[in-house]
Design an enzyme around this catalytic site. Structure first.
Site, short mmCIF file in Angstrom:
data_model
loop_
_atom_site.label_atom_id
_atom_site.label_comp_id
_atom_site.label_asym_id
_atom_site.label_seq_id
_atom_site.Cartn_x
_atom_site.Cartn_y
_atom_site.Cartn_z
N LYS A 56 0.82 -1.22 0.00
CA LYS A 56 0.00 0.00 0.00
C LYS A 56 0.86 1.26 0.00
CE LYS A 56 -4.46 -1.65 1.44
NZ LYS A 56 -5.64 -1.50 2.28
N LYS A 67 -10.56 -4.92 -4.71
CA LYS A 67 -11.61 -3.96 -5.04
C LYS A 67 -11.05 -2.61 -5.44
CE LYS A 67 -13.36 -4.18 -0.34
NZ LYS A 67 -12.45 -3.62 0.67
N LYS A 111 -3.73 -10.75 -6.58
CA LYS A 111 -5.07 -11.10 -6.08
C LYS A 111 -6.09 -10.12 -6.65
CE LYS A 111 -5.87 -8.41 -1.96
NZ LYS A 111 -6.73 -8.30 -0.82
#
Ligand code: ATP
Ligand code: LTN
Length: 336
Positions: A119, A204, A201
């Protein structure tokens, strides 16, 4: 609300962030597994809005998504009579315990977390303290409820391990206080990958809208996204490491049809990729349609949703308060 009379049920805790439309990865890796658990365990299922603001959120959207996620939990079959369904920020004990756990967490271990590193790269302009503290807040969530099991997708295993370490560290320093939780990860289906890059992966927050299938996608969109999914040039439909795209589609097919991998491989044997992708898209769209209809119905009934969330927060608060007072006493905070 069921009371635990007689044998104490074990406790399950999990949460999802209201950061965007949920993907079929969130559904398979998280919410769907909760349905089985709610009948056997004392369950707490939260909407992790405190976690969500570790990356920038538009306030009005965050509010809307919080309610949408609550409606989605219910539409998927989470039963508010059986579990505490609530919004994380409604129970202030989460932030309070997080602060205390921060003092037991080493900067080194927090900065080594894979998700923090990912992130930080993705949001290089906003590497805030909350982002690094994310797993500590998660530990606070879990430990407040004396949780036995934490059902999550494989990507969250490292965070649950940190929760275990922090529980043991606290217990070692201040005396037995927290139960040491265990991750509950469904094998095989636990990781649904991106349709555009099967090494990643499905997420969203992926910038490429074709990479993820959202629970809110209509039938045509679902089928179109599967049609565009990345595969390979040979034409065999088998699950193997050399064929990550096909393996991912097979995995999704199994997760949504209930078939085993060998049944799926047998039924698609000899079929072309085009028909195979259509079959996967159809099976996914069939599962999503009734959930979408129910979510829409629930969103029109705000009064009911608010009642559910209030009831959930009250129930969660009762347990959380007990743990937090114990922690404050052990740490040495002055109390009358
Ligand atoms: P973001 O992209 O905003 O980081 P996310 O899609 O990774 O979000 P989270 O809110 O972080 O979703 O995760 C919610 C739950 O869904 C977690 O239990 C997580 O392990 C699970 N999960 C997320 N993505 C997948 C996936 N691709 N396959 C299986 N489970 C998943
Ligand atoms: N970080 C989690 C969401 C989450 C969570 C938790 C999961 C917040 N608190 C506690 C399990 C237990 C995620 O799934 N991305």
């Amino acid at each position: 609300m069921e009371e635990n009379v007689g044998i104490m049920k074990k406790t399950v805790y999990s949460a999802v962030q209201p950061t965007g439309s949920l993907t079929i990865g969130n559904f398979v890796g998280a919410i769907r597994n909760w349905l089985r658990l709610q009948n056997e365990y004392d369950c707490y299922f939260a909407i992790a809005d405190l976690h969500a603001i570790t990356v920038r959120q538009e306030p009005a959207e965050l509010r809307r998504r919080t309610l949408e996620l609550a409606a989605l939990y219910l539409a998927c079959g989470i039963d508010p009579e059986k579990c505490a369904l609530y919004v994380q920020s409604h129970v202030s004990a989460h932030a309070e315990l997080c602060w205390i756990l921060n003092t037991l967490t080493y900067v080194g271990e927090a900065s080594r977390m894979t998700q923090f590193k990912d992130k930080s790269q993705k949001h290089a302009d906003n590497i805030n303290m909350g982002l690094m503290d994310y797993p500590v807040l998660m530990a606070a969530d879990i430990l407040l409820y004396q949780t036995d099991f934490v059902p999550v997708g494989a990507d969250q295993k490292q965070h649950v391990e940190l929760s275990r370490d922090l529980a043991e560290r606290f217990n070692g320093r201040y005396g037995e206080t927290f139960k040491v939780p265990e991750p509950l990860i469904v094998k095989g289906e636990a990781r649904i990958c991106s349709l555009q890059d099967p090494a990643k992966k499905m997420s969203k927050s992926d910038e490429n809208p074709n990479a993820s299938v959202f629970l809110s996608d209509d039938r045509d969109t679902v089928i179109r996204k599967f049609k565009r999914a990345v595969t390979d040039s040979d034409n065999r439909i088998v699950c193997s490491e050399e064929k990550p795209g096909i393996s991912n589609l097979l995995n999704i097919y199994c997760a949504f049809s209930g078939h085993t991998m060998s049944e799926a491989e047998a039924s698609f044997s000899g079929m072309g990729y085009g028909d195979f992708k259509l079959a996967v898209g159809e099976v996914v769209a069939d599962v999503l349609a009734p959930i979408q209809a129910e979510q829409k119905r629930l969103l029109a009934d705000k009064k009911y949703l608010t009642e559910v969330l209030q009831g959930g927060a009250e129930r969660a608060f009762k347990t959380a308060r007990r743990t937090l007072s114990k922690v404050c006493r052990k740490v040495g905070f002055y109390r009358e």
